[in-house]
Design an enzyme around this catalytic site. Structure first.
Site, short mmCIF file in Angstrom:
data_model
loop_
_atom_site.label_atom_id
_atom_site.label_comp_id
_atom_site.label_asym_id
_atom_site.label_seq_id
_atom_site.Cartn_x
_atom_site.Cartn_y
_atom_site.Cartn_z
N SER A 177 4.38 -1.54 7.43
CA SER A 177 4.59 -1.33 6.00
C SER A 177 3.33 -0.76 5.36
O SER A 177 2.22 -0.99 5.86
CB SER A 177 4.94 -2.65 5.31
OG SER A 177 4.91 -2.51 3.91
N TYR A 227 3.33 -11.85 3.93
CA TYR A 227 4.02 -10.68 4.48
C TYR A 227 3.03 -9.55 4.80
O TYR A 227 3.05 -8.99 5.90
CB TYR A 227 5.06 -10.21 3.47
CG TYR A 227 5.77 -8.92 3.82
CD1 TYR A 227 6.88 -8.91 4.65
CD2 TYR A 227 5.33 -7.70 3.30
CE1 TYR A 227 7.53 -7.72 4.96
CE2 TYR A 227 5.98 -6.51 3.60
CZ TYR A 227 7.08 -6.53 4.43
OH TYR A 227 7.72 -5.36 4.73
#
Ligand code: NAD
Ligand code: MG
Length: 306
Positions: free
Chosen positions: A198, A211
């Site tokens: 990401s 995360y």
């Protein structure tokens, strides 16, 4: 635009198209889904390539395992891989059966074999057995997409429970280690592994402490493992999405107040659709990218990356 799908009216438009206006800006109505979210309940609906992805036989005969394959980016990748000629095993959580059945139908329509392997990636033994089951059912395994991910936004470190922190690491990076390790015995030279990372790996949101840390770990894991496996003829790479409209975002992946503007702060001014990720995974899985090793391919609407 049809009423139920965000998709291009004609695939011919893909030949020459303005990326700003390829899709409308996502202006999501207020919504909330329990984790894991379902594409079936997402508003507006997404383009997973069901109307637009055109395969050209680039993965003919390949045998693929995809985690998080029922929805969002994983679903778009599953459709693309099948239309490129691969047989595909899908992993997802049992609660996501409705989405998985939709993807299964898409793969069958493409004339490829599909195997459903639901199960929870927080369970060590399930992760270790998953590649064996995929290889058994597909007659081999040469393409692994580690895509499952858990993302729960919290305003403060004090709001992150020990259980959330541990589970996020278990799903996002520890399961990736376990699945990859178990898959290798099946994977001949020429096989490929693509990990979903990401933009959060290097541009972390303050609300995604756990995360974003896992995504930085995935980047590092990808580059280290890529060097280890390159001499064996197995290529490892990663795809780093920016803001993509998927069920992850409405099942507490974003703070609720941020949903209506989701993705609008990119240079393209809109969130991405899952199918816009698929060509990156296909490229990194196909022999056309034979000299691309340990790379992170950013698909993020134009945000600068290191
Ligand atoms: P998604 O919700 O459609 O997919 C995530 C999938 O992860 C779920 O469908 C589920 O099957 C799987 N998963 C979660 N916990 C699991 C568990 N315990 N066991 C088994 N499977 C589990 O959302 P998505 O956005 O398509 O996410 C796919 C990947 O893309 C994730 O790794 C995510 O971190 C990454 N990503 C997404 C975005 C975005 O903006 N949507 C941005 C960057 C990276
Ligand atoms: Mg899902």
């Amino acid at each position: 635009m049809s009423t139920d799908d965000a998709h291009d009216e004609t695939t011919d438009q893909l030949v020459f198209q303005n990326p700003v206006s390829r899709y409308p800006v996502v202006e999501a109505p207020k919504q909330d889904q329990p984790e894991p979210g379902l594409d079936a309940g997402l508003e507006p609906k997404t383009d997973r390539g069901q109307h637009s992805y055109r395969g050209t036989g680039r993965l003919k005969g390949r045998r693929a395992l995809i985690t998080g394959a029922d929805s969002g980016i994983g679903a778009a990748v599953a459709i693309a891989l099948a239309r490129e000629g691969a047989d595909v095993a899908l992993n997802y959580l049992p609660d996501e059966e409705e989405d998985a059945q939709w993807v299964k139908g898409q793969i069958e329509d493409a004339g490829r074999k599909v195997v459903l392997l639901p199960g929870d990636l927080t369970e060590r033994s399930f992760c270790e057995q998953l590649p064996d089951r995929a290889a058994d059912e597909l007659g081999g395994l040469d393409l692994l997409i580690n895509n499952a991910g858990k993302q729960i936004a919290q305003d403060s470190i004090e709001d992150i429970s020990d259980e959330q922190f541990t589970d996020t690491f278990t799903v996002n990076i520890i399961a990736m280690f376990r699945i990859t390790k178990s898959a290798l015995k099946h994977m001949p030279a020429g096989s490929t592994i693509v990990n979903s990372t990401s933009i959060q790996a290097y541009s972390p949101s303050p609300t995604l402490l756990d995360y974003a840390s896992t995504k930085a770990a995935i980047n590092n894991f990808t580059k280290g493992l890529a060097q280890q496996l390159a001499p064996k003829g197995i290529r490892v790479n990663a795809v780093a999405p920016g803001p993509i409209w998927t069920p992850l975002q409405v099942s507490d992946g974003q703070p609720k107040e941020k949903l209506p503007q989701f993705g609008q702060n990119t240079p393209l001014g809109r969130a991405g659709q899952p199918t816009e990720l698929a060509p990156a995974y296909v490229f990194l899985s196909s022999p056309e990218s034979s000299y691309v090793v340990g790379e992170t391919l950013n698909v993020n609407g134009g945000r600068p990356t290191p």
